[in-house]
Design a protein around this motif. Structure first.
Motif, PDB file in Angstrom:
ATOM      1  N   UNK A   2       0.835  -1.204   0.000  1.00 41.70           N
ATOM      2  CA  UNK A   2       0.000   0.000   0.000  1.00 41.70           C
ATOM      3  C   UNK A   2       0.870   1.254   0.000  1.00 41.70           C
ATOM      4  N   UNK A   3       1.905   1.256   0.826  1.00 41.72           N
ATOM      5  CA  UNK A   3       2.810   2.410   0.876  1.00 41.72           C
ATOM      6  C   UNK A   3       3.494   2.631  -0.471  1.00 41.72           C
ATOM      7  N   UNK A   4       3.874   1.546  -1.144  1.00 38.73           N
ATOM      8  CA  UNK A   4       4.525   1.681  -2.446  1.00 38.73           C
ATOM      9  C   UNK A   4       3.542   2.210  -3.495  1.00 38.73           C
ATOM     10  N   UNK A   5       2.304   1.760  -3.450  1.00 38.93           N
ATOM     11  CA  UNK A   5       1.298   2.278  -4.378  1.00 38.93           C
ATOM     12  C   UNK A   5       1.080   3.777  -4.164  1.00 38.93           C
ATOM     13  N   UNK A   6       0.948   4.174  -2.915  1.00 37.18           N
ATOM     14  CA  UNK A   6       0.765   5.597  -2.610  1.00 37.18           C
ATOM     15  C   UNK A   6       1.992   6.394  -3.047  1.00 37.18           C
ATOM     16  N   UNK A   7       3.174   5.877  -2.737  1.00 37.30           N
ATOM     17  CA  UNK A   7       4.410   6.556  -3.156  1.00 37.30           C
ATOM     18  C   UNK A   7       4.504   6.674  -4.661  1.00 37.30           C
ATOM     19  N   UNK A  24       4.685   1.708  -8.316  1.00 37.28           N
ATOM     20  CA  UNK A  24       3.339   1.143  -8.478  1.00 37.28           C
ATOM     21  C   UNK A  24       3.426  -0.329  -8.852  1.00 37.28           C
ATOM     22  N   UNK A  25       4.341  -0.680  -9.745  1.00 40.73           N
ATOM     23  CA  UNK A  25       4.509  -2.084 -10.106  1.00 40.73           C
ATOM     24  C   UNK A  25       4.944  -2.922  -8.901  1.00 40.73           C
ATOM     25  N   UNK A  26       5.849  -2.373  -8.096  1.00 44.75           N
ATOM     26  CA  UNK A  26       6.283  -3.091  -6.893  1.00 44.75           C
ATOM     27  C   UNK A  26       5.118  -3.251  -5.913  1.00 44.75           C
ATOM     28  N   UNK A  27       4.279  -2.235  -5.797  1.00 43.35           N
ATOM     29  CA  UNK A  27       3.110  -2.331  -4.928  1.00 43.35           C
ATOM     30  C   UNK A  27       2.150  -3.406  -5.401  1.00 43.35           C
ATOM     31  N   UNK A  28       1.898  -3.453  -6.714  1.00 39.82           N
ATOM     32  CA  UNK A  28       1.038  -4.504  -7.261  1.00 39.82           C
ATOM     33  C   UNK A  28       1.665  -5.884  -7.064  1.00 39.82           C
ATOM     34  N   UNK A  29       2.983  -5.966  -7.222  1.00 42.12           N
ATOM     35  CA  UNK A  29       3.703  -7.227  -7.012  1.00 42.12           C
ATOM     36  C   UNK A  29       3.483  -7.737  -5.585  1.00 42.12           C
ATOM     37  N   UNK A  30       3.506  -6.808  -4.603  1.00 42.03           N
ATOM     38  CA  UNK A  30       3.305  -7.205  -3.209  1.00 42.03           C
ATOM     39  C   UNK A  30       1.919  -7.816  -3.013  1.00 42.03           C
ATOM     40  N   UNK A  31       0.924  -7.297  -3.717  1.00 41.08           N
ATOM     41  CA  UNK A  31      -0.437  -7.842  -3.597  1.00 41.08           C
ATOM     42  C   UNK A  31      -0.618  -9.109  -4.424  1.00 41.08           C
ATOM     43  N   UNK A  32       0.047  -9.166  -5.557  1.00 41.17           N
ATOM     44  CA  UNK A  32      -0.094 -10.316  -6.457  1.00 41.17           C
ATOM     45  C   UNK A  32       0.566 -11.568  -5.882  1.00 41.17           C
TER      46      UNK A  32
END
Length: 182
Positions: free
Chosen positions: A51-56, A84-92
């Motif tokens: 979430x923090x990476x997506x916001x960042x 954003x890609x790293x944030x999605x990766x964390x969720x995926x």
């Protein structure tokens, strides 16, 4: 004058001691829940980082279009997209993300420990230098232990760190609240 404001500040803290104690108890309960299921706590930690990476990443993208020159826009926008890609990766794939974060944690602890050990050694003439040295050695050893158990320990190490942090923060808030009450 400063003494009067200090007394007023302490008085306002003292009147809120119950909130500190309640926060401490809640953090302790959360820490015990995390300790009971460190694998779930690890996944929650990874989601939090995601979430923090997506916001960042969104902030980077917004900032990119505030910059005037094309070259800078490209750099900031690329940074935002990568976040954003790293944030999605964390969720995926939170388990793979936990392995990556655990490896980063091991490396960071090892580097910080070696640096702190070096600083402690250089402080030898100063009284108390041994504490800094010991702290550095323990931190470096924690990094080595985590790296040695990687990637298997990545299923629980982040959750364990989260649980320990919640417990320590909880006990400190509870102790602070009770101390301010007196």
């Amino acid at each position: 004058m400063a003494d009067m404001s200090d007394r007023l500040s302490f008085s306002s803290l003292q009147s809120k001691w119950g909130w500190f104690a309640l926060l401490g108890v809640l953090l302790i309960v959360c820490g015990l829940i995390a300790l009971a299921n460190v694998a779930l706590a690890t996944v929650v930690s990874v989601y939090y980082v995601g979430i923090l990476m997506l916001i960042g990443g969104i902030v980077y993208l917004v900032h990119a279009f505030q910059v005037r020159t094309w070259g800078q826009v490209l750099v900031w926008a690329l940074s935002g997209v990568l976040y954003i890609l790293a944030g999605f990766f964390a969720f995926e794939n939170p388990l793979l993300a936990s392995a990556v974060l655990t490896l980063f944690l091991a490396v960071a602890l090892l580097i910080a420990g070696v640096f702190r050990t070096w600083v402690g050694w250089r402080m030898r003439p100063v009284r108390g230098w041994g504490w800094v040295l010991a702290s550095g050695i323990i931190t470096a050893l924690a990094g080595v232990v985590i790296a040695t158990g990687w990637p298997v320990n990545s299923l629980w190490i982040l959750g364990l760190f989260l649980a320990c942090d919640l417990l320590v923060q909880g006990w400190s808030m509870l102790a602070f609240g009770l101390a301010v009450r007196r």
